[in-house]
Design a protein around this motif. Structure first.
Motif, PDB file in Angstrom:
ATOM      1  N   GLU A   6       0.825  -1.208   0.000  1.00 51.42           N
ATOM      2  CA  GLU A   6       0.000   0.000   0.000  1.00 51.42           C
ATOM      3  C   GLU A   6       0.860   1.258   0.000  1.00 51.42           C
ATOM      4  OE1 GLU A   6      -4.040  -1.214   2.348  1.00 51.42           O
ATOM      5  OE2 GLU A   6      -2.162  -1.264   3.500  1.00 51.42           O
ATOM      6  N   LEU A   7       1.947   1.238   0.721  1.00 51.56           N
ATOM      7  CA  LEU A   7       2.830   2.392   0.746  1.00 51.56           C
ATOM      8  C   LEU A   7       3.487   2.607  -0.619  1.00 51.56           C
ATOM      9  CD1 LEU A   7       4.471   1.870   4.248  1.00 51.56           C
ATOM     10  CD2 LEU A   7       2.980   3.760   3.587  1.00 51.56           C
ATOM     11  N   ARG A   8       3.855   1.512  -1.259  1.00 47.88           N
ATOM     12  CA  ARG A   8       4.473   1.634  -2.575  1.00 47.88           C
ATOM     13  C   ARG A   8       3.498   2.232  -3.575  1.00 47.88           C
ATOM     14  NH1 ARG A   8       7.566  -3.195  -5.981  1.00 47.88           N
ATOM     15  NH2 ARG A   8       8.545  -1.793  -7.520  1.00 47.88           N
ATOM     16  N   GLU A   9       2.224   1.872  -3.468  1.00 48.45           N
ATOM     17  CA  GLU A   9       1.230   2.391  -4.403  1.00 48.45           C
ATOM     18  C   GLU A   9       0.883   3.848  -4.112  1.00 48.45           C
ATOM     19  OE1 GLU A   9      -1.978  -0.287  -3.870  1.00 48.45           O
ATOM     20  OE2 GLU A   9      -1.092  -1.900  -5.102  1.00 48.45           O
ATOM     21  N   SER A  10       1.193   4.314  -2.902  1.00 46.95           N
ATOM     22  CA  SER A  10       0.810   5.671  -2.503  1.00 46.95           C
ATOM     23  C   SER A  10       1.897   6.706  -2.740  1.00 46.95           C
ATOM     24  CB  SER A  10       0.422   5.687  -1.011  1.00 46.95           C
ATOM     25  OG  SER A  10      -0.616   4.771  -0.747  1.00 46.95           O
ATOM     26  N   ILE A  11       3.148   6.274  -2.919  1.00 46.59           N
ATOM     27  CA  ILE A  11       4.276   7.197  -3.034  1.00 46.59           C
ATOM     28  C   ILE A  11       4.910   7.035  -4.410  1.00 46.59           C
ATOM     29  CG2 ILE A  11       6.522   7.831  -2.084  1.00 46.59           C
ATOM     30  CD1 ILE A  11       5.511   6.846   0.630  1.00 46.59           C
ATOM     31  N   GLU A  12       4.945   8.111  -5.154  1.00 47.76           N
ATOM     32  CA  GLU A  12       5.385   8.050  -6.545  1.00 47.76           C
ATOM     33  C   GLU A  12       6.814   7.522  -6.681  1.00 47.76           C
ATOM     34  OE1 GLU A  12       5.774  11.008 -10.438  1.00 47.76           O
ATOM     35  OE2 GLU A  12       5.022  11.757  -8.512  1.00 47.76           O
ATOM     36  N   LEU A  57       6.853   3.874  -6.677  1.00 45.20           N
ATOM     37  CA  LEU A  57       6.319   3.286  -7.905  1.00 45.20           C
ATOM     38  C   LEU A  57       7.381   3.251  -9.001  1.00 45.20           C
ATOM     39  CD1 LEU A  57       2.758   4.883  -8.076  1.00 45.20           C
ATOM     40  CD2 LEU A  57       3.306   2.463  -7.722  1.00 45.20           C
ATOM     41  N   GLU A  58       8.313   4.212  -8.942  1.00 40.73           N
ATOM     42  CA  GLU A  58       9.350   4.287  -9.970  1.00 40.73           C
ATOM     43  C   GLU A  58      10.530   3.376  -9.681  1.00 40.73           C
ATOM     44  OE1 GLU A  58      10.328   8.373 -10.041  1.00 40.73           O
ATOM     45  OE2 GLU A  58       8.443   9.012 -11.001  1.00 40.73           O
ATOM     46  N   ALA A  59      10.521   2.693  -8.551  1.00 40.41           N
ATOM     47  CA  ALA A  59      11.607   1.760  -8.241  1.00 40.41           C
ATOM     48  C   ALA A  59      11.638   0.645  -9.279  1.00 40.41           C
ATOM     49  CB  ALA A  59      11.423   1.181  -6.839  1.00 40.41           C
ATOM     50  N   GLY A  60      12.820   0.286  -9.716  1.00 35.26           N
ATOM     51  CA  GLY A  60      12.952  -0.657 -10.816  1.00 35.26           C
ATOM     52  C   GLY A  60      12.503  -2.070 -10.513  1.00 35.26           C
ATOM     53  N   SER A  61      12.630  -2.506  -9.274  1.00 41.98           N
ATOM     54  CA  SER A  61      12.301  -3.884  -8.919  1.00 41.98           C
ATOM     55  C   SER A  61      11.846  -3.918  -7.472  1.00 41.98           C
ATOM     56  CB  SER A  61      13.521  -4.786  -9.098  1.00 41.98           C
ATOM     57  OG  SER A  61      14.566  -4.413  -8.215  1.00 41.98           O
ATOM     58  N   ASP A  62      11.325  -5.082  -7.076  1.00 43.11           N
ATOM     59  CA  ASP A  62      10.902  -5.248  -5.683  1.00 43.11           C
ATOM     60  C   ASP A  62      12.085  -5.118  -4.732  1.00 43.11           C
ATOM     61  OD1 ASP A  62       8.324  -5.609  -6.505  1.00 43.11           O
ATOM     62  OD2 ASP A  62       8.398  -7.813  -6.399  1.00 43.11           O
ATOM     63  N   ASP A  63      13.217  -5.677  -5.130  1.00 46.71           N
ATOM     64  CA  ASP A  63      14.406  -5.575  -4.269  1.00 46.71           C
ATOM     65  C   ASP A  63      14.841  -4.123  -4.095  1.00 46.71           C
ATOM     66  OD1 ASP A  63      14.480  -8.277  -3.885  1.00 46.71           O
ATOM     67  OD2 ASP A  63      15.967  -8.660  -5.462  1.00 46.71           O
ATOM     68  N   MET A  76      15.104   0.641  -0.576  1.00 46.07           N
ATOM     69  CA  MET A  76      14.796   2.059  -0.432  1.00 46.07           C
ATOM     70  C   MET A  76      13.872   2.294   0.762  1.00 46.07           C
ATOM     71  SD  MET A  76      13.031   4.607  -3.239  1.00 46.07           S
ATOM     72  CE  MET A  76      14.125   3.976  -4.518  1.00 46.07           C
ATOM     73  N   PHE A  77      12.859   1.441   0.901  1.00 42.59           N
ATOM     74  CA  PHE A  77      11.888   1.602   1.985  1.00 42.59           C
ATOM     75  C   PHE A  77      12.551   1.392   3.344  1.00 42.59           C
ATOM     76  CE2 PHE A  77       8.901  -0.504   4.912  1.00 42.59           C
ATOM     77  CZ  PHE A  77       8.014   0.544   5.108  1.00 42.59           C
ATOM     78  N   GLU A  78      13.385   0.360   3.456  1.00 38.55           N
ATOM     79  CA  GLU A  78      14.040   0.095   4.736  1.00 38.55           C
ATOM     80  C   GLU A  78      14.961   1.239   5.131  1.00 38.55           C
ATOM     81  OE1 GLU A  78      13.378  -2.271   6.847  1.00 38.55           O
ATOM     82  OE2 GLU A  78      11.862  -3.116   5.497  1.00 38.55           O
ATOM     83  N   ARG A  79      15.690   1.788   4.149  1.00 38.61           N
ATOM     84  CA  ARG A  79      16.553   2.938   4.446  1.00 38.61           C
ATOM     85  C   ARG A  79      15.728   4.137   4.892  1.00 38.61           C
ATOM     86  NH1 ARG A  79      19.478   1.369  -0.308  1.00 38.61           N
ATOM     87  NH2 ARG A  79      18.347   2.976  -1.483  1.00 38.61           N
ATOM     88  N   ASP A  80      14.635   4.388   4.186  1.00 39.42           N
ATOM     89  CA  ASP A  80      13.798   5.534   4.533  1.00 39.42           C
ATOM     90  C   ASP A  80      13.190   5.366   5.921  1.00 39.42           C
ATOM     91  OD1 ASP A  80      14.410   6.542   2.095  1.00 39.42           O
ATOM     92  OD2 ASP A  80      12.462   6.118   1.164  1.00 39.42           O
ATOM     93  N   LYS A  81      12.757   4.164   6.225  1.00 42.23           N
ATOM     94  CA  LYS A  81      12.150   3.896   7.536  1.00 42.23           C
ATOM     95  C   LYS A  81      13.168   4.119   8.644  1.00 42.23           C
ATOM     96  CE  LYS A  81      10.731  -0.297   7.993  1.00 42.23           C
ATOM     97  NZ  LYS A  81      11.653  -0.937   8.929  1.00 42.23           N
ATOM     98  N   ASP A  82      14.394   3.645   8.422  1.00 39.68           N
ATOM     99  CA  ASP A  82      15.455   3.847   9.419  1.00 39.68           C
ATOM    100  C   ASP A  82      15.793   5.326   9.564  1.00 39.68           C
ATOM    101  OD1 ASP A  82      15.567   1.147   9.868  1.00 39.68           O
ATOM    102  OD2 ASP A  82      17.293   0.796   8.562  1.00 39.68           O
ATOM    103  N   ASP A  83      15.805   6.063   8.440  1.00 41.05           N
ATOM    104  CA  ASP A  83      16.117   7.495   8.490  1.00 41.05           C
ATOM    105  C   ASP A  83      15.053   8.258   9.281  1.00 41.05           C
ATOM    106  OD1 ASP A  83      18.417   7.165   7.044  1.00 41.05           O
ATOM    107  OD2 ASP A  83      17.540   7.737   5.117  1.00 41.05           O
ATOM    108  N   LEU A  84      13.782   7.904   9.080  1.00 34.83           N
ATOM    109  CA  LEU A  84      12.713   8.579   9.820  1.00 34.83           C
ATOM    110  C   LEU A  84      12.807   8.277  11.312  1.00 34.83           C
ATOM    111  CD1 LEU A  84       9.617   8.162   7.454  1.00 34.83           C
ATOM    112  CD2 LEU A  84      10.929  10.242   7.929  1.00 34.83           C
ATOM    113  N   ARG A  85      13.124   7.049  11.642  1.00 40.15           N
ATOM    114  CA  ARG A  85      13.295   6.709  13.057  1.00 40.15           C
ATOM    115  C   ARG A  85      14.486   7.447  13.654  1.00 40.15           C
ATOM    116  NH1 ARG A  85      11.850   0.253  12.474  1.00 40.15           N
ATOM    117  NH2 ARG A  85       9.659   0.427  13.138  1.00 40.15           N
ATOM    118  N   GLU A  86      15.557   7.591  12.849  1.00 38.69           N
ATOM    119  CA  GLU A  86      16.724   8.334  13.324  1.00 38.69           C
ATOM    120  C   GLU A  86      16.357   9.791  13.583  1.00 38.69           C
ATOM    121  OE1 GLU A  86      20.684   8.818  14.467  1.00 38.69           O
ATOM    122  OE2 GLU A  86      19.594   6.977  14.002  1.00 38.69           O
ATOM    123  N   LEU A  87      15.425  10.326  12.813  1.00 42.88           N
ATOM    124  CA  LEU A  87      14.975  11.705  12.993  1.00 42.88           C
ATOM    125  C   LEU A  87      14.012  11.856  14.158  1.00 42.88           C
ATOM    126  CD1 LEU A  87      14.456  12.691   9.251  1.00 42.88           C
ATOM    127  CD2 LEU A  87      16.224  13.552  10.787  1.00 42.88           C
TER     128      LEU A  87
END
Length: 317
Positions: free
Chosen positions: A27-33, A36-42, A47-58
């Motif tokens: 659902e998050l992938r479908e909601s954030i442009e 959606l532009e990520a080349g593959s599931d991997d 990208m998502f795991e890095r972003d999640k960690d960055d937000l927690r760091e903030l």
């Protein structure tokens, strides 16, 4: 790229804060442009795991919830991410502003700048600029040791660490397993206080004697962290600052000015040497060794023996 990442993080934070139920990765992938532009599931997952960690760091509190079907979802509850209002009086704002200026000299300059912006939002006057000089003397915290940043993060996160440490009287470093408590700068030198697991006791380590990388360990602390960590008092006692005895040394003329500053009595001996009486406390032998051939210990006998042992260890390499 920095702007794109900031926009992506903002969109993810808004999604997590705006939902009343956990959102799955799909659902998050479908909601954030950008997702959606990520080349593959991997690519998306990384990208998502890095972003999640960055937000927690903030500081964003992100919950991970598993539903009845075993699907994992994420959300950031507003009540968990709401801070009470911050108010600062003029003296507090000035002190924190000066602290931000001090940290500009360290590797945390970026974090200090971000903290300063938060302080301005909390009441620091807009016309207060810590980059401007506030007098003839300006605060500085020298941070040259590579061990500083990983140890600072380990202290913050309460993570045990392992590093190689070379004592002043040792020819080779040896591994230390430490539960780090606090870092403190004393007379221009950084020290770490913590629980030495191998020795089962509190210890203080000089960062300049840490060799190689500081490695983190996932285990929890085994010893309680004291409410007040007296790094400065411990180091001061080791350096003879709280000594109740005296030592007698010979010092080459025009050398050892830090020793001369501590001397309680000085007598010229001739032939380019002076005799000094200095405070004697734990760790004085390690300090005297740093002056090499410019110092000769006369008494007490145990101090002379300790200095000779350290010099022999250094000579052996």
């Amino acid at each position: 790229m920095a702007i794109a990442k900031a926009e992506r993080l903002m969109n993810l934070a808004l999604c997590l804060l705006g939902t009343r139920r956990p959102l799955s990765k799909r659902e998050l992938r479908e909601s954030i442009e950008a997702y959606l532009e990520a080349g593959s599931d991997d690519s998306f997952n990384r990208m998502f795991e890095r972003d999640k960690d960055d937000l927690r760091e903030l500081g964003l509190v992100i919950e991970t919830v598993e539903n009845l079907d075993g699907e994992v979802g994420y959300l950031a509850r507003r009540d968990s991410n709401r801070l009470p209002p911050v108010t600062l009086d003029a003296e507090e704002a000035a002190a924190l502003g000066l602290a931000a200026k001090v940290w500009q000299q360290a590797r945390l300059a970026g974090a200090a700048s971000g903290a300063l912006q938060k302080l301005r939002a909390a009441g620091l006057p807009e016309d207060f600029d810590p980059s401007e000089a506030h007098g003839a003397l300006e605060p500085r915290i020298p941070v040259h040791e590579a061990a500083f940043e990983p140890l600072m993060l380990a202290c913050r996160d309460r993570r045990p660490v392992v590093f190689d440490y070379r004592k002043a009287n040792a020819a080779q470093p040896e591994p230390r397993h430490v539960e780090p408590w606090a870092l403190e700068c004393w007379r221009g030198t950084w020290y770490l206080a913590g629980w030495d697991r191998d020795r089962g006791a509190e210890r203080v380590f000089r960062l300049s004697r840490i060799t190689g990388k500081v490695r983190s360990r996932g285990a929890r602390f085994t010893a309680p962290v004291p409410d007040v960590v007296t790094v400065r008092e411990t180091v001061a006692s080791w350096a003879g600052e709280t000594a109740d005895r005296s030592a007698l040394i010979r010092l080459r003329r025009d050398a050892g000015y830090p020793l001369r500053a501590k001397a309680t009595a000085v007598r010229a001996l001739g032939d380019g040497w002076d005799e000094l009486e200095i405070p004697y406390g734990h760790g004085l032998d390690a300090w005297l060794v740093e002056f090499g051939p410019d110092v000769v210990v006369l008494e007490p006998a145990e101090l002379r023996a300790d200095v000779l042992d350290r010099l022999r260890a250094v000579a052996k390499g």
